[in-house]
Design a protein around this motif. Sequence first.
Motif, PDB file in Angstrom:
ATOM      1  N   UNK A 532       0.812  -1.207   0.000  1.00 57.74           N
ATOM      2  CA  UNK A 532       0.000   0.000   0.000  1.00 57.74           C
ATOM      3  C   UNK A 532       0.850   1.263   0.000  1.00 57.74           C
ATOM      4  N   UNK A 533       2.018   1.211   0.644  1.00 52.40           N
ATOM      5  CA  UNK A 533       2.912   2.367   0.622  1.00 52.40           C
ATOM      6  C   UNK A 533       3.351   2.681  -0.809  1.00 52.40           C
ATOM      7  N   UNK A 534       3.424   1.645  -1.621  1.00 52.06           N
ATOM      8  CA  UNK A 534       3.808   1.845  -3.015  1.00 52.06           C
ATOM      9  C   UNK A 534       2.820   2.701  -3.780  1.00 52.06           C
ATOM     10  N   UNK A 535       1.577   2.798  -3.294  1.00 53.45           N
ATOM     11  CA  UNK A 535       0.600   3.673  -3.938  1.00 53.45           C
ATOM     12  C   UNK A 535       0.976   5.138  -3.776  1.00 53.45           C
ATOM     13  N   UNK A 536       1.627   5.468  -2.664  1.00 54.00           N
ATOM     14  CA  UNK A 536       2.022   6.845  -2.386  1.00 54.00           C
ATOM     15  C   UNK A 536       3.487   7.111  -2.690  1.00 54.00           C
ATOM     16  N   UNK A 537       4.320   6.067  -2.586  1.00 51.41           N
ATOM     17  CA  UNK A 537       5.763   6.212  -2.821  1.00 51.41           C
ATOM     18  C   UNK A 537       6.138   5.297  -3.980  1.00 51.41           C
ATOM     19  N   UNK A 538       6.173   5.797  -5.188  1.00 55.08           N
ATOM     20  CA  UNK A 538       6.432   4.957  -6.362  1.00 55.08           C
ATOM     21  C   UNK A 538       7.703   4.120  -6.267  1.00 55.08           C
ATOM     22  N   UNK A 539       8.707   4.616  -5.554  1.00 55.30           N
ATOM     23  CA  UNK A 539       9.967   3.870  -5.461  1.00 55.30           C
ATOM     24  C   UNK A 539       9.821   2.573  -4.665  1.00 55.30           C
ATOM     25  N   UNK A 540       8.675   2.395  -3.966  1.00 54.25           N
ATOM     26  CA  UNK A 540       8.449   1.174  -3.201  1.00 54.25           C
ATOM     27  C   UNK A 540       7.663   0.120  -3.981  1.00 54.25           C
ATOM     28  N   UNK A 541       7.255   0.476  -5.202  1.00 51.65           N
ATOM     29  CA  UNK A 541       6.526  -0.511  -5.996  1.00 51.65           C
ATOM     30  C   UNK A 541       7.464  -1.626  -6.417  1.00 51.65           C
ATOM     31  N   UNK A 542       6.921  -2.803  -6.566  1.00 50.70           N
ATOM     32  CA  UNK A 542       7.757  -3.965  -6.822  1.00 50.70           C
ATOM     33  C   UNK A 542       8.338  -3.994  -8.232  1.00 50.70           C
ATOM     34  N   UNK A 543       7.642  -3.408  -9.184  1.00 53.29           N
ATOM     35  CA  UNK A 543       8.159  -3.346 -10.559  1.00 53.29           C
ATOM     36  C   UNK A 543       8.632  -1.928 -10.844  1.00 53.29           C
ATOM     37  N   UNK A 544       9.921  -1.805 -11.166  1.00 52.49           N
ATOM     38  CA  UNK A 544      10.552  -0.503 -11.435  1.00 52.49           C
ATOM     39  C   UNK A 544      11.144  -0.509 -12.845  1.00 52.49           C
ATOM     40  N   UNK A 545      11.581   0.659 -13.282  1.00 47.73           N
ATOM     41  CA  UNK A 545      12.217   0.752 -14.603  1.00 47.73           C
ATOM     42  C   UNK A 545      13.566   0.052 -14.619  1.00 47.73           C
ATOM     43  N   UNK A 546      14.271   0.100 -13.505  1.00 43.73           N
ATOM     44  CA  UNK A 546      15.590  -0.519 -13.401  1.00 43.73           C
ATOM     45  C   UNK A 546      15.416  -2.017 -13.114  1.00 43.73           C
ATOM     46  N   UNK A 547      15.855  -2.888 -14.022  1.00 47.45           N
ATOM     47  CA  UNK A 547      15.699  -4.342 -13.814  1.00 47.45           C
ATOM     48  C   UNK A 547      16.363  -4.839 -12.536  1.00 47.45           C
ATOM     49  N   UNK A 548      17.492  -4.251 -12.147  1.00 41.98           N
ATOM     50  CA  UNK A 548      18.184  -4.694 -10.939  1.00 41.98           C
ATOM     51  C   UNK A 548      17.351  -4.376  -9.693  1.00 41.98           C
ATOM     52  N   UNK A 549      16.770  -3.175  -9.691  1.00 45.20           N
ATOM     53  CA  UNK A 549      15.927  -2.794  -8.553  1.00 45.20           C
ATOM     54  C   UNK A 549      14.682  -3.672  -8.502  1.00 45.20           C
ATOM     55  N   UNK A 550      14.110  -3.922  -9.676  1.00 43.70           N
ATOM     56  CA  UNK A 550      12.930  -4.787  -9.742  1.00 43.70           C
ATOM     57  C   UNK A 550      13.242  -6.181  -9.207  1.00 43.70           C
ATOM     58  N   UNK A 551      14.385  -6.733  -9.596  1.00 48.36           N
ATOM     59  CA  UNK A 551      14.769  -8.080  -9.140  1.00 48.36           C
ATOM     60  C   UNK A 551      14.887  -8.127  -7.624  1.00 48.36           C
ATOM     61  N   UNK A 552      15.470  -7.089  -7.025  1.00 47.98           N
ATOM     62  CA  UNK A 552      15.638  -7.058  -5.575  1.00 47.98           C
ATOM     63  C   UNK A 552      14.282  -6.995  -4.874  1.00 47.98           C
ATOM     64  N   UNK A 553      13.392  -6.149  -5.396  1.00 46.34           N
ATOM     65  CA  UNK A 553      12.092  -5.978  -4.754  1.00 46.34           C
ATOM     66  C   UNK A 553      11.219  -7.220  -4.905  1.00 46.34           C
ATOM     67  N   UNK A 554      11.274  -7.823  -6.095  1.00 46.60           N
ATOM     68  CA  UNK A 554      10.478  -9.039  -6.283  1.00 46.60           C
ATOM     69  C   UNK A 554      11.091 -10.198  -5.496  1.00 46.60           C
ATOM     70  N   UNK A 555      12.395 -10.182  -5.290  1.00 47.91           N
ATOM     71  CA  UNK A 555      13.020 -11.193  -4.433  1.00 47.91           C
ATOM     72  C   UNK A 555      12.448 -11.119  -3.029  1.00 47.91           C
ATOM     73  N   UNK A 556      12.235  -9.913  -2.525  1.00 48.48           N
ATOM     74  CA  UNK A 556      11.628  -9.736  -1.198  1.00 48.48           C
ATOM     75  C   UNK A 556      10.202 -10.269  -1.189  1.00 48.48           C
ATOM     76  N   UNK A 557       9.447  -9.944  -2.241  1.00 48.62           N
ATOM     77  CA  UNK A 557       8.065 -10.420  -2.326  1.00 48.62           C
ATOM     78  C   UNK A 557       8.028 -11.945  -2.416  1.00 48.62           C
ATOM     79  N   UNK A 558       8.906 -12.484  -3.228  1.00 48.34           N
ATOM     80  CA  UNK A 558       8.946 -13.937  -3.385  1.00 48.34           C
ATOM     81  C   UNK A 558       9.310 -14.618  -2.066  1.00 48.34           C
ATOM     82  N   UNK A 559      10.260 -14.057  -1.337  1.00 48.20           N
ATOM     83  CA  UNK A 559      10.631 -14.621  -0.035  1.00 48.20           C
ATOM     84  C   UNK A 559       9.427 -14.632   0.898  1.00 48.20           C
ATOM     85  N   UNK A 560       8.623 -13.586   0.826  1.00 46.78           N
ATOM     86  CA  UNK A 560       7.418 -13.519   1.653  1.00 46.78           C
ATOM     87  C   UNK A 560       6.454 -14.638   1.306  1.00 46.78           C
ATOM     88  N   UNK A 561       6.244 -14.864   0.013  1.00 46.17           N
ATOM     89  CA  UNK A 561       5.317 -15.927  -0.390  1.00 46.17           C
ATOM     90  C   UNK A 561       5.856 -17.298  -0.026  1.00 46.17           C
TER      91      UNK A 561
END
Length: 580
Positions: A532-561
């Motif tokens: 939900x924070x990603x709705x207000x802070x775009x840099x916290x969204x899981x998919x970003x323009x930078x593939x490296x940043x996206x991989x790190x964020x989705x890694x966190x999401x995947x670890x959660x699942x």
Amino acid sequence: MNLFADIRALVLDCLQDMTTSGQLPEGLATGNVTVEPPRDAAHGDMATNAAMVLAKPAGLKPRDIAEALAERLIKDARIATAEVAGPGFLNLRLAPVVWQGVVSAVLAEGTDFGRAALGQGKKVNVEYVSANPTGPLHVGHTRGAVFGDALASLLDFAGYDVTREYYINDGGAQVDVLARSVYLRYLEAHGQEVAFPDGTYPGDYLIATGVALKEKVGDAYLDKGEQFWLQEVRSFATEAMMDLIRADLKALGVEMDVFYSEKSLYGTGRIEAAIEDLRGKGLIYEGVLEPPKGKKPEDWEPRQQTLFASTEHGDDVDRPVQKSDGNWTYFAPDIAYHFDKVSRGYDQLIDVFGADHGGYVKRMKAAVSALSEGQVPLDIKLTQLVKLFKNGEPFKMSKRAGTFVTLRDVVDQVGSDVTRFVMLTRKNDAMLDFDFDKVMEQSRENPVFYVQYAHARVASVMRKATEAGIAVDEATLRGADLSLLDHEAELGLAAKLAEWPRLVETAARSNEPHRVAFYLYELAGTFHALWNKGNDVPSLRFVQDDPKVTAAKIALARATSVVIGAGLGILGVTPAEEMR
């Protein structure tokens, strides 16, 4: 990886260094030193009571020990800050790299993350459900079945060698009543009109059994006294009811390793052997019990019976095992059954009983203590009643069952996954309200939806990333630059993941699988907050323009699942890939 155990080991190493340097005296016992989450998260990531525990035996002030310990701990790269609070508690904050390492560990270990060696392969027998084989399982049995099954899975995850066992209560008079009830349905199948006397089982579930009996024996039992058919119908009916019970359990996702028949204890010398074992220990004697509490002397008929001196093993009164007429009491076969368990070499026994068996706890523990000479602990867990509601009203009885709501009624309404999760949202000895409408709500107030939604959200973001041409395979995520996870909300989610191994051990030690459900709800809440924070802070969204940043964020999401999936696996719930 158990981060709390790792930091506790660090604390103990520092205490040993303090002893070596003369800051602490030799021989201090550190067994009660803990490292735990602080009561207030604002105080830090972890807290240790080391100074408070050691101050008195060391003859030092707690704050002096805490300050000296803090000086040593801060030298470790994992410790960002170490602050003394109050009389001598020590609050710790860990460096971001520690939390990033947790994400890496989850992805590397998968659903084995948090799997513990606590049990060290010890053999544990978990007996649960054990309903009389006189009909389908009711909602009370459902709670016991879910609790027992989740407990068995939890103990397995914590490193125990677990046997799931069902004790078939087929040795008592209630099975004769079942046979007579089936016989009435048998007569009905032959076109006769029948009436069910009080005390028999009038449920529709016996209609098919009566028809099956007719198909097997034809008219052989018509117009015959029960001396000609009772034993045969008893066996036929018991097996039919056990087939029904096995099917009910399967619908709930419960499969037993052992079905043990009470009837097998009679006429085989097993009861006699158990009683003789106790007699050889000087615990069986002939005597007369005092009248029960509340009985007036004139209402009490003193009679000599064979008694088990259970008070020598913690019971309130001694218990009869054989009546004056020579017949065994109900307690005797239960002693023999547990004697058999002890003889099978289990290191620990767990019985899951309904709330109405509370008076049986002390006597059964006394028996196992005596039979095993105190070597095999018995833990008895009582499951409280479940109150069912639908449309704001109590849910009515099942016509098929005749007098109660069945397990199938519940599962057919909401499914096995919802049934199991909701049954574990309260501690086993607390009453549970099961509202059919609320458990299907798609809201935060519905814990099963809230947890499943978190898992489904991760699956959704991974699908969308794949559709966008972003690599989110396991190898890519494991190789992600996790140092890019630096926001406090992201680190907070990783810190919540770090609690999982400790939670598993805590829940297993106390035989409390509901702790897993509670933890999953909290983990889901932490994940949803980040989302939900990603709705207000775009840099916290899981998919970003930078593939490296996206991989790190989705890694966190995947670890959660992954952790949610492991926890749901213990509860016997299938993780949701999408919500509808």
